[in-house]
Design a protein around this motif. Structure first.
Motif, PDB file in Angstrom:
ATOM      1  N   THR A   3      45.743 -59.599  -3.551  1.00 55.76           N
ATOM      2  CA  THR A   3      44.625 -59.491  -4.516  1.00 55.76           C
ATOM      3  C   THR A   3      44.399 -57.974  -5.074  1.00 55.76           C
ATOM      4  O   THR A   3      44.047 -57.089  -3.968  1.00 55.76           O
ATOM      5  CB  THR A   3      43.281 -60.080  -4.038  1.00 55.76           C
ATOM      6  N   LEU A   4      44.843 -57.629  -6.102  1.00 57.04           N
ATOM      7  CA  LEU A   4      44.504 -56.362  -6.476  1.00 57.04           C
ATOM      8  C   LEU A   4      43.456 -56.087  -7.426  1.00 57.04           C
ATOM      9  O   LEU A   4      43.570 -56.683  -8.519  1.00 57.04           O
ATOM     10  CB  LEU A   4      45.933 -55.696  -7.157  1.00 57.04           C
ATOM     11  N   ASN A   5      42.491 -55.360  -7.116  1.00 54.42           N
ATOM     12  CA  ASN A   5      41.186 -55.111  -8.008  1.00 54.42           C
ATOM     13  C   ASN A   5      41.504 -53.641  -8.847  1.00 54.42           C
ATOM     14  O   ASN A   5      41.521 -52.431  -8.194  1.00 54.42           O
ATOM     15  CB  ASN A   5      40.126 -54.833  -7.303  1.00 54.42           C
ATOM     16  N   PHE A  34      52.042 -57.869   6.715  1.00 55.25           N
ATOM     17  CA  PHE A  34      50.922 -58.992   6.743  1.00 55.25           C
ATOM     18  C   PHE A  34      51.522 -60.462   6.549  1.00 55.25           C
ATOM     19  O   PHE A  34      50.748 -61.449   6.729  1.00 55.25           O
ATOM     20  CB  PHE A  34      49.920 -58.675   5.807  1.00 55.25           C
ATOM     21  N   LEU A  35      52.915 -60.586   6.124  1.00 59.04           N
ATOM     22  CA  LEU A  35      53.340 -61.787   6.229  1.00 59.04           C
ATOM     23  C   LEU A  35      52.338 -62.724   5.213  1.00 59.04           C
ATOM     24  O   LEU A  35      52.282 -62.791   3.963  1.00 59.04           O
ATOM     25  CB  LEU A  35      53.770 -62.321   7.400  1.00 59.04           C
ATOM     26  N   ASN A  36      51.997 -63.709   5.900  1.00 56.34           N
ATOM     27  CA  ASN A  36      51.175 -64.873   5.139  1.00 56.34           C
ATOM     28  C   ASN A  36      49.794 -64.767   5.038  1.00 56.34           C
ATOM     29  O   ASN A  36      49.158 -65.545   4.571  1.00 56.34           O
ATOM     30  CB  ASN A  36      51.541 -66.054   5.833  1.00 56.34           C
ATOM     31  N   LYS A  37      49.269 -63.476   5.434  1.00 62.94           N
ATOM     32  CA  LYS A  37      47.789 -63.086   5.288  1.00 62.94           C
ATOM     33  C   LYS A  37      47.526 -62.836   4.000  1.00 62.94           C
ATOM     34  O   LYS A  37      48.376 -62.367   3.233  1.00 62.94           O
ATOM     35  CB  LYS A  37      47.399 -62.245   6.311  1.00 62.94           C
ATOM     36  N   ARG A  38      46.324 -63.043   3.449  1.00 57.80           N
ATOM     37  CA  ARG A  38      45.550 -62.623   2.313  1.00 57.80           C
ATOM     38  C   ARG A  38      45.069 -61.152   2.578  1.00 57.80           C
ATOM     39  O   ARG A  38      44.341 -60.913   3.216  1.00 57.80           O
ATOM     40  CB  ARG A  38      44.468 -63.639   1.879  1.00 57.80           C
ATOM     41  N   LYS A  80      37.280 -65.155  11.153  1.00 59.63           N
ATOM     42  CA  LYS A  80      38.025 -65.986  10.131  1.00 59.63           C
ATOM     43  C   LYS A  80      37.410 -65.375   8.934  1.00 59.63           C
ATOM     44  O   LYS A  80      36.647 -65.466   8.243  1.00 59.63           O
ATOM     45  CB  LYS A  80      37.442 -67.318   9.961  1.00 59.63           C
ATOM     46  N   LYS A  81      38.317 -64.437   8.373  1.00 57.69           N
ATOM     47  CA  LYS A  81      38.193 -63.907   6.871  1.00 57.69           C
ATOM     48  C   LYS A  81      39.366 -64.345   6.035  1.00 57.69           C
ATOM     49  O   LYS A  81      40.130 -64.761   6.421  1.00 57.69           O
ATOM     50  CB  LYS A  81      38.776 -62.209   7.165  1.00 57.69           C
ATOM     51  N   SER A  82      38.605 -64.696   4.892  1.00 59.84           N
ATOM     52  CA  SER A  82      39.396 -65.057   3.827  1.00 59.84           C
ATOM     53  C   SER A  82      40.565 -64.039   3.433  1.00 59.84           C
ATOM     54  O   SER A  82      41.548 -64.856   2.880  1.00 59.84           O
ATOM     55  CB  SER A  82      38.637 -65.684   2.605  1.00 59.84           C
ATOM     56  N   SER A  83      40.266 -63.020   3.264  1.00 58.93           N
ATOM     57  CA  SER A  83      40.925 -61.721   3.176  1.00 58.93           C
ATOM     58  C   SER A  83      40.930 -60.611   3.700  1.00 58.93           C
ATOM     59  O   SER A  83      39.504 -60.288   3.886  1.00 58.93           O
ATOM     60  CB  SER A  83      40.734 -61.645   1.425  1.00 58.93           C
TER      61      SER A  83
END
Length: 154
Positions: A3-5, A34-38, A80-83
């Protein structure tokens, strides 16, 4: 997933890369790590006066910079972080334009290199020692080559 802001805080019109270009460059840096991480990154495009203020406040330097990187430090890493927020990159297009003219580099390559370089700072790479600088530069050269760009240090 990235996700780019992208924040554009400019009063003048500068030719800047598209958001998709920034995302592509960041993905080349971060996906192997980070492979599959958000992950999330903020890029802010600023005028010289903001660059000077930030550089003075955070780096104790009383001049503008083409790019500044601010890695985000979690006080406590939640389970548990979503991103994962990696941090902020602040770029001054006016300074970049001047450096591109002086260096006679290709616009897109120069921007790609600045973004890659600062993105590596967000994951704790630096160039404070010669050894660390060599490591970081070699990574940058490899990433630039994979993207089809020239060696930025030639």
């Amino acid at each position: 997933m990235l996700t780019l802001n992208l924040q554009i805080a400019l009063s003048k019109i500068y030719f800047i890369p598209k958001k998709t270009d920034f995302e592509r460059w960041l993905k080349f840096v971060y996906f192997p790590i980070f492979l599959n991480k958000r992950i999330s990154v903020n890029i802010r495009l600023v005028e010289k006066h903001e660059s000077i203020r930030l550089n003075e406040y955070f780096c104790n330097k009383k001049h503008f910079s083409d790019v500044l990187s601010f890695p985000f430090e979690y006080p406590i890493i939640p389970q548990k972080k979503s991103s994962i927020l990696l941090g902020d990159i602040v770029i001054c297009p006016e300074v970049l334009e001047n450096k591109i003219k002086i260096s006679k580099k290709i616009f897109e390559e120069y921007w790609a290199h600045i973004v890659i370089h600062s993105a590596l700072h967000l994951v704790k790479y630096d160039h404070k020692s010669l050894k660390d600088a060599n490591i970081m530069e070699n990574i940058e050269i490899k990433l630039m080559k994979k993207l089809g760009y020239n060696n930025p240090y030639l």
